[in-house]
Design an enzyme around this catalytic site. Sequence first.
Site, PDB file in Angstrom:
ATOM      1  CE1 TYR A  99      65.586  63.692 163.346  1.00 18.49           C
ATOM      2  CE2 TYR A  99      65.482  61.566 162.909  1.00 18.49           C
ATOM      3  CZ  TYR A  99      65.589  62.689 162.502  1.00 18.49           C
ATOM      4  OH  TYR A  99      65.490  62.900 161.225  1.00 18.49           O
ATOM      5  CG  HIS A 169      70.078  66.084 160.420  1.00 14.01           C
ATOM      6  ND1 HIS A 169      70.193  65.413 161.656  1.00 14.01           N
ATOM      7  CD2 HIS A 169      68.857  66.232 159.538  1.00 14.01           C
ATOM      8  CE1 HIS A 169      68.648  65.473 161.807  1.00 14.01           C
ATOM      9  NE2 HIS A 169      68.168  65.693 160.414  1.00 14.01           N
ATOM     10  N   PRO A 249      56.791  61.763 154.428  1.00 16.06           N
ATOM     11  CG  PRO A 249      56.659  59.323 154.249  1.00 16.06           C
ATOM     12  CD  PRO A 249      57.220  60.627 155.045  1.00 16.06           C
ATOM     13  CG  LEU A 250      52.129  59.266 155.383  1.00 12.29           C
ATOM     14  CD1 LEU A 250      51.594  58.194 156.353  1.00 12.29           C
ATOM     15  CD2 LEU A 250      51.144  58.711 153.969  1.00 12.29           C
ATOM     16  N   GLY A 253      51.060  63.449 158.651  1.00  7.67           N
ATOM     17  CA  GLY A 253      49.671  63.048 158.912  1.00  7.67           C
ATOM     18  C   GLY A 253      48.651  63.775 158.174  1.00  7.67           C
ATOM     19  CG  PHE A 254      47.613  67.476 154.964  1.00  2.00           C
ATOM     20  CD1 PHE A 254      46.420  68.350 155.889  1.00  2.00           C
ATOM     21  CD2 PHE A 254      47.744  67.375 153.771  1.00  2.00           C
ATOM     22  CE1 PHE A 254      45.756  68.964 155.138  1.00  2.00           C
ATOM     23  CE2 PHE A 254      47.010  68.376 152.958  1.00  2.00           C
ATOM     24  CZ  PHE A 254      46.002  69.117 153.585  1.00  2.00           C
TER      25      PHE A 254
END
Length: 379
Positions: A99, A169, A249-250, A253-254
Site C-alpha cells: 500500500y 498477501h 466490507p462495504l 463504497g457501493f
Amino acid sequence: MTNSPLSIARRSVLAAAGGLALSQLARSTQATAQTQNATRAGDLPKRKLGQLEVSAIGLGVQNMHRTYTTLIPNRNEMVGLIREAHDRGVTFFDTAEAYGPHECERILGDAIKGFRDEVVITSKFGFDIDFETGERRGGRNSRPEHIKRAVEGMLARLGTDRIDLLYQHRVDPEVPIEDVAGAVKGLMDEGKVLHWGMSEMGLQTLRRAHAVLPVTAVQSEYSMLWRGPEEGVLDTCEELGIGFVPWSPLAVGFLAGAIDERTRFAEGDFRGYTTRFSPENLPQNMALVDVVRDWAGRKGAEPGQIALAWLMAQKPWIVPIPGTTQTNHLVQNIGATEVSFSAAELVELNAAVRQTEMAGARLPDAVQVMSGVEAPAKI
C-alpha cells in the site's frame, strides 16, 4: 505502474457520490450524533481472531496515501484520522508493504506513536517490491530470505519492534507454503512477529500452513455484494479456530451508497476496471442496495452500518476493516457495532441478501488469478 490493475486492485472505501435526499441527510445527522455519543469514550466491543483480541471493527489504512489512485489525501489529516479512531476505541489497524507502496506503513507508524502498545497492527508481505524504492517489480515473492528482509523494512517504517499480525498477501505459486510458514516461525522466535495469517489463499494451502504454524486469521474480500468465502473458507476457519477479516466490507463504497447506476469512474480509478460496476451491470446490482436501504430505514441506521453489522452477525470471529479517509465515515462505520439483529431478523436479512445475484466480476482478470492459489508441494 500505479495505474495497472495489479497495483490498484486492493483499494477500498472513499465515498464519492453526492445528492442525498433531505430525509437521508437528517437520518445521517441523527445517526452520527448518536454514534459520537456512544463511541467517544473509546469503549468498543472486542472480538477474538484465534487468540488475538481486537476491537470488533478495525480500520483499513490502504487508501490513506492515495485513494483509488486518483486523489492524494492530506497526510496530517490521515494521521489525525487514525488517532481519532484510536480515541473512539479502534484497536485494530490494517496495512501492507504494497500500500503506497511503503507509505501507508509510514503513515500508520507516525500515527500510533504514543499508544503503540494499546493497538494491534498488521502488515503483509508477498509481492515483489523493491526494499529501498518501493518499486513494484511485478509478480509475487514469498521466498524465505525475501520475507525476512520485507519484515525488517516494515518494522522500520512502522517504528515498532514487532508486527502483531503478519499476513502473506497472496500465495506464491513457486514457494511451498511450508517454507513460508518456516520463515514466519523464525521471525516469531525472534519476537519480530506475534501472529500470522493468509489472504485469498487456496483451502488446501491454508490447511497445510496451519499444520506447520497455527494461522490466526484469514483475510479475504467478503461483503453482501461478494460472498465467496461462504463457499468453504468460513467453514474451514471455523473448523480450525481461525479468525476472519473481510477486506472491502462495504464493496468500495457501493453498499454505503457511494455508487449508483449513473456512476462513471475517472481514468485510473480501479473500480472502472471491475465489471460489477460497469454500466450494464450496475442496474442489476443496485437491487442489493435497495435491500440495505430498506433495512437502514427499519433500524434507524446508515446503509453502510447495516452492511457491516450483517458481516459481524455472520460469525463472532469476523472483524471487518472498512477503510476511509473521512472522519464522518469513520464515525458511521464504528456505529455499526451498535446495530444488532434478532435471530428472526437475521434469517430474513440473509434470505434477502442471498436472493440477489451479483452481475459482473469482482476483480480484473489479472488480479483475480492470484486468488485461491494453491502453493506447490514441498519436495
